[in-house]
Structures are given as structure tokens and as C-alpha cells.
Design an enzyme around this catalytic site. Structure first.
Site, short mmCIF file in Angstrom:
data_model
loop_
_atom_site.label_atom_id
_atom_site.label_comp_id
_atom_site.label_asym_id
_atom_site.label_seq_id
_atom_site.Cartn_x
_atom_site.Cartn_y
_atom_site.Cartn_z
N HIS A 61 23.34 8.68 62.75
CA HIS A 61 22.81 7.32 62.72
C HIS A 61 24.22 6.16 62.94
O HIS A 61 25.42 6.56 62.30
CB HIS A 61 22.07 6.77 61.43
N GLU A 63 25.10 3.77 61.69
CA GLU A 63 25.81 3.14 60.48
C GLU A 63 26.65 4.20 59.72
O GLU A 63 27.85 3.76 59.27
CB GLU A 63 24.66 2.86 59.49
N CYS A 91 17.81 2.61 57.30
CA CYS A 91 16.83 3.42 56.68
C CYS A 91 17.41 3.75 55.26
O CYS A 91 18.38 3.15 54.89
CB CYS A 91 16.67 4.84 57.49
N CYS A 94 20.89 5.54 55.29
CA CYS A 94 22.06 4.69 55.54
C CYS A 94 21.95 3.60 54.37
O CYS A 94 23.30 3.33 54.30
CB CYS A 94 21.69 3.98 57.05
#
Length: 168
Positions: A61, A63, A91, A94
């Protein structure tokens, strides 16, 4: 004990535009267009964009990459005075990484009603039961951040429809 933002609106918008640039990098390689930047003392010290498809890795991801790069830049896992900007509400994974890295402030663009862990489904980042919590603000350039995602998924559906009908 509610935390407060340390940034002006124009600073928030500037850094979110930088996160949007990262989202465009993801889109250019057919990844879901989500981008993130980590800021410390007014400087971007970490950048990231989604790479789940390219790496075939669930944790790839935006992040996560931005946090990793930021930690390397300052040679510490602690991002205690840092701000993180991401184009889509984080999410649970993260958000957990932000908590563990002790990110001070988290700003996101579009809300994620199906998977957001910064206010939509739950709010891990401001839960004072944890040993670290952050200031959280959503809706920064919300329309622009949301539109990038809408356009991406619309084009993806169109491509699948054309492929199914044999027009591709």
C-alpha cells in the site's frame, strides 16, 4: 485529550496534491491510484503509491512505502513529529503502521466507507486506549482524490465490458 492540526489549509492542500502525484504514478502502471507522502518540518521525507498488482503483495500500500522511506530518511522508526497525507482513508493495516510509527497527524482525501479505519468503519488512529494516537482529518481535496478513483474504476469496468463482448 484531543490533538490539533499544526498545519494551515494551504499546507494541507499542497501536501495532498503531492500525494495525488503519487496516485498518478500508480495509475500510470495500472495500479489502484492511491498515493501518500510523509512530511516532517515542512519537507517531504517519504513517498509511496500502490504496488499491489505489480508486486503481487497484499501489504504493498502507498502508506507503507511512504512510512518505510520516511523512517529510512531520518534513520528512526519513530515519526513522532510527522504528518502523513494519503489520498484515500487508511485501511486497518496502514492505520496500525501509522500508530506503530507514531505519526503525529494523518490527513486523507476521500473517505472509504467499506474499508476506512480512520473514521468510516472504525477509528484506530484516534483511539486513546492505544499508547499512541494521532490527529486525524479527512476530506482534504476530497473531490479530486475521489474522482481519480472513480475514473480509474470506471475505465476498468469499461475495459472488462469490452473484453467480455470481444471488442478488445
Amino acid at each position: 485529550m484531543k490533538k490539533e492540526s499544526t498545519l494551515t489549509q494551504s499546507e494541507k492542500e499542497y501536501f495532498m496534491r503531492e500525494a495525488l502525484k503519487e496516485a498518478q504514478k500508480a495509475e500510470a502502471i495500472a495500479e489502484v491510484p492511491i498515493g501518500a507522502v510523509v512530511v516532517l518540518e515542512g519537507q517531504i521525507i517519504g513517498r509511496g503509491h500502490n504496488l499491489r498488482e505489480k508486486q503481487q503483495e497484499a501489504t504493498a500500500h502507498a502508506e507503507m512505502f511512504a512510512i518505510q522511506q520516511a523512517c529510512q530518511a531520518i534513520e528512526s522508526w519513530r515519526l513522532e513529529q510527522a504528518q502523513l497525507f494519503v489520498t484515500l482513508e487508511p485501511c486497518p493495516m496502514c492505520s496500525g503502521a501509522m500508530m506503530l510509527a507514531r505519526v503525529e497527524e494523518v490527513y486523507f482525501g476521500a473517505y472509504d466507507p467499506k474499508g476506512g479505519a480512520a473514521g468510516s468503519l472504525l477509528n484506530l488512529l484516534e483511539d486513546e486506549r492505544f499508547n499512541h494516537w494521532s490527529y486525524v482529518e479527512g476530506g482534504i481535496l476530497e473531490e479530486a482524490c475521489g474522482q481519480v478513483l472513480k475514473d480509474f474504476f470506471r475505465a476498468l469496468r469499461q475495459k472488462k465490458k469490452q473484453k467480455k463482448s470481444g471488442n478488445l
